[in-house]
Design a protein around this motif. Structure first.
Motif, PDB file in Angstrom:
ATOM      1  N   MET A   1      56.324  26.220  43.017  1.00  8.75           N
ATOM      2  CA  MET A   1      55.114  26.925  43.486  1.00  8.75           C
ATOM      3  C   MET A   1      54.866  28.328  43.871  1.00  8.75           C
ATOM      4  O   MET A   1      56.185  28.887  44.480  1.00  8.75           O
ATOM      5  CB  MET A   1      53.916  25.785  44.014  1.00  8.75           C
ATOM      6  N   GLY A   2      54.164  29.182  42.915  1.00  7.72           N
ATOM      7  CA  GLY A   2      53.927  30.778  43.678  1.00  7.72           C
ATOM      8  C   GLY A   2      53.228  30.843  44.582  1.00  7.72           C
ATOM      9  O   GLY A   2      52.835  29.972  45.263  1.00  7.72           O
ATOM     10  N   ALA A   3      53.652  32.057  45.102  1.00  6.24           N
ATOM     11  CA  ALA A   3      53.355  32.160  46.560  1.00  6.24           C
ATOM     12  C   ALA A   3      51.853  33.665  45.980  1.00  6.24           C
ATOM     13  O   ALA A   3      51.722  33.325  47.705  1.00  6.24           O
ATOM     14  CB  ALA A   3      53.971  33.515  47.103  1.00  6.24           C
ATOM     15  N   GLY A   4      51.414  33.981  45.137  1.00  2.00           N
ATOM     16  CA  GLY A   4      50.198  34.767  44.790  1.00  2.00           C
ATOM     17  C   GLY A   4      50.876  35.866  43.973  1.00  2.00           C
ATOM     18  O   GLY A   4      51.916  36.011  43.227  1.00  2.00           O
ATOM     19  N   GLY A   5      50.319  36.630  44.914  1.00  2.00           N
ATOM     20  CA  GLY A   5      50.605  37.599  44.461  1.00  2.00           C
ATOM     21  C   GLY A   5      49.500  39.117  44.832  1.00  2.00           C
ATOM     22  O   GLY A   5      48.542  39.011  45.751  1.00  2.00           O
ATOM     23  N   THR A   6      49.312  40.148  44.403  1.00  2.00           N
ATOM     24  CA  THR A   6      48.298  41.724  45.029  1.00  2.00           C
ATOM     25  C   THR A   6      48.166  41.805  43.423  1.00  2.00           C
ATOM     26  O   THR A   6      47.728  42.009  42.671  1.00  2.00           O
ATOM     27  CB  THR A   6      49.481  43.143  44.735  1.00  2.00           C
ATOM     28  N   ILE A   7      46.616  42.134  44.122  1.00  2.00           N
ATOM     29  CA  ILE A   7      45.856  41.693  42.494  1.00  2.00           C
ATOM     30  C   ILE A   7      45.456  43.477  42.520  1.00  2.00           C
ATOM     31  O   ILE A   7      45.920  44.242  43.274  1.00  2.00           O
ATOM     32  CB  ILE A   7      43.935  42.282  44.348  1.00  2.00           C
ATOM     33  N   GLY A   8      45.288  43.986  41.495  1.00  2.00           N
ATOM     34  CA  GLY A   8      45.951  44.618  40.200  1.00  2.00           C
ATOM     35  C   GLY A   8      46.748  45.243  40.384  1.00  2.00           C
ATOM     36  O   GLY A   8      47.734  46.598  39.504  1.00  2.00           O
ATOM     37  N   THR A   9      48.309  44.166  40.286  1.00  2.00           N
ATOM     38  CA  THR A   9      49.132  44.873  40.442  1.00  2.00           C
ATOM     39  C   THR A   9      50.218  43.036  39.963  1.00  2.00           C
ATOM     40  O   THR A   9      51.045  43.639  38.523  1.00  2.00           O
ATOM     41  CB  THR A   9      49.775  44.589  41.404  1.00  2.00           C
ATOM     42  N   THR A  10      49.790  42.243  40.178  1.00  2.00           N
ATOM     43  CA  THR A  10      50.944  41.172  40.305  1.00  2.00           C
ATOM     44  C   THR A  10      50.516  41.011  38.045  1.00  2.00           C
ATOM     45  O   THR A  10      49.601  40.877  38.091  1.00  2.00           O
ATOM     46  CB  THR A  10      50.411  40.150  40.825  1.00  2.00           C
ATOM     47  N   SER A  11      51.876  40.952  37.657  1.00  2.00           N
ATOM     48  CA  SER A  11      51.035  40.127  36.367  1.00  2.00           C
ATOM     49  C   SER A  11      51.046  39.043  36.224  1.00  2.00           C
ATOM     50  O   SER A  11      51.892  38.030  36.979  1.00  2.00           O
ATOM     51  CB  SER A  11      53.040  40.994  35.478  1.00  2.00           C
ATOM     52  N   VAL A  46      26.537  36.258  36.935  1.00  2.00           N
ATOM     53  CA  VAL A  46      27.118  36.165  37.677  1.00  2.00           C
ATOM     54  C   VAL A  46      28.814  37.040  37.896  1.00  2.00           C
ATOM     55  O   VAL A  46      28.765  36.590  36.337  1.00  2.00           O
ATOM     56  CB  VAL A  46      27.616  34.619  38.657  1.00  2.00           C
ATOM     57  N   SER A  47      28.650  38.202  38.563  1.00  2.00           N
ATOM     58  CA  SER A  47      29.260  38.461  38.279  1.00  2.00           C
ATOM     59  C   SER A  47      30.549  38.661  39.829  1.00  2.00           C
ATOM     60  O   SER A  47      30.062  38.496  40.848  1.00  2.00           O
ATOM     61  CB  SER A  47      29.591  40.419  38.216  1.00  2.00           C
ATOM     62  N   VAL A  48      31.822  38.791  39.611  1.00  2.00           N
ATOM     63  CA  VAL A  48      32.968  39.629  40.671  1.00  2.00           C
ATOM     64  C   VAL A  48      33.396  40.348  41.004  1.00  2.00           C
ATOM     65  O   VAL A  48      34.441  40.683  40.131  1.00  2.00           O
ATOM     66  CB  VAL A  48      33.449  38.293  41.313  1.00  2.00           C
ATOM     67  N   SER A  49      33.753  40.926  42.136  1.00  3.76           N
ATOM     68  CA  SER A  49      35.096  42.340  42.283  1.00  3.76           C
ATOM     69  C   SER A  49      35.618  41.865  42.965  1.00  3.76           C
ATOM     70  O   SER A  49      35.187  40.812  44.532  1.00  3.76           O
ATOM     71  CB  SER A  49      34.625  43.473  42.347  1.00  3.76           C
ATOM     72  N   PHE A  50      37.362  42.265  42.858  1.00  7.56           N
ATOM     73  CA  PHE A  50      38.095  41.759  44.212  1.00  7.56           C
ATOM     74  C   PHE A  50      39.187  43.744  44.513  1.00  7.56           C
ATOM     75  O   PHE A  50      38.599  43.993  43.703  1.00  7.56           O
ATOM     76  CB  PHE A  50      39.514  41.163  43.529  1.00  7.56           C
ATOM     77  N   SER A  51      38.754  43.344  45.745  1.00  5.57           N
ATOM     78  CA  SER A  51      39.538  45.246  46.448  1.00  5.57           C
ATOM     79  C   SER A  51      40.875  44.811  46.414  1.00  5.57           C
ATOM     80  O   SER A  51      42.064  43.574  45.861  1.00  5.57           O
ATOM     81  CB  SER A  51      38.645  45.500  47.937  1.00  5.57           C
ATOM     82  N   ALA A  52      41.426  45.777  46.245  1.00  2.63           N
ATOM     83  CA  ALA A  52      42.911  45.460  46.634  1.00  2.63           C
ATOM     84  C   ALA A  52      43.819  44.947  47.513  1.00  2.63           C
ATOM     85  O   ALA A  52      43.340  44.742  48.930  1.00  2.63           O
ATOM     86  CB  ALA A  52      43.623  46.982  46.577  1.00  2.63           C
ATOM     87  N   GLY A  53      44.280  44.530  47.271  1.00  4.10           N
ATOM     88  CA  GLY A  53      45.387  43.800  48.851  1.00  4.10           C
ATOM     89  C   GLY A  53      46.212  42.032  47.938  1.00  4.10           C
ATOM     90  O   GLY A  53      45.476  41.774  46.706  1.00  4.10           O
ATOM     91  N   ASP A  54      46.656  41.308  48.751  1.00  2.00           N
ATOM     92  CA  ASP A  54      47.248  40.142  48.312  1.00  2.00           C
ATOM     93  C   ASP A  54      46.359  38.864  48.310  1.00  2.00           C
ATOM     94  O   ASP A  54      45.853  38.608  49.235  1.00  2.00           O
ATOM     95  CB  ASP A  54      48.147  39.712  49.175  1.00  2.00           C
ATOM     96  N   ILE A  55      46.817  38.050  47.012  1.00  5.54           N
ATOM     97  CA  ILE A  55      45.816  36.787  47.404  1.00  5.54           C
ATOM     98  C   ILE A  55      47.136  35.453  46.946  1.00  5.54           C
ATOM     99  O   ILE A  55      48.702  36.115  46.771  1.00  5.54           O
ATOM    100  CB  ILE A  55      45.124  36.041  46.727  1.00  5.54           C
ATOM    101  N   ASN A  56      47.230  34.861  47.478  1.00  2.00           N
ATOM    102  CA  ASN A  56      48.181  33.640  47.748  1.00  2.00           C
ATOM    103  C   ASN A  56      48.139  32.120  46.990  1.00  2.00           C
ATOM    104  O   ASN A  56      46.500  31.673  46.977  1.00  2.00           O
ATOM    105  CB  ASN A  56      48.186  32.784  49.223  1.00  2.00           C
TER     106      ASN A  56
END
Length: 101
Positions: A1-11, A46-56
């Motif tokens: 299972m993956g560890a997640g990644g960084t918004i806007g960066t992780t492929s 309905v729309s949503v946006s995400f700020s830069a940062g890491d998610i798991n």
């Protein structure tokens, strides 16, 4: 299972949007190529946006979405605009290729 990644960066980084019944509403690409802060359409206005940062993988958060059934604002004018349908959306973070938790 993956560890997640960084918004806007992780492929291949994606988030799933599910309703209160766990039905899949949308899968949003938020990894490489997504600009943090940009609005993403979910469904039905309905729309949503995400700020830069890491998610798991497996991270979740809930938001309340209110369905405005009073398009004429009559209920608001009468002070009874509390009769609105509320639907809970669950946002599930996942990394493409690793599947849901």
């Amino acid at each position: 299972m993956g560890a997640g990644g960084t918004i806007g960066t992780t492929s291949g980084l994606q988030v799933e949007v599910r309703d209160s019944g766990s039905n899949l509403i949308a899968t949003l690409d938020v990894g490489e190529g997504y600009t943090p802060g940009n609005t993403l359409a979910v469904a039905n206005g309905v729309s949503v946006s995400f700020s830069a940062g890491d998610i798991n993988t497996g991270d979740t958060f809930d938001i309340d979405v209110i369905n405005d059934s009073d398009e004429t604002d009559l209920l608001a004018a009468l002070g009874i605009n509390t009769f609105l349908a509320v639907k809970m959306l669950r946002i599930l973070m996942l990394k493409k290729g690793y599947g849901r938790m």
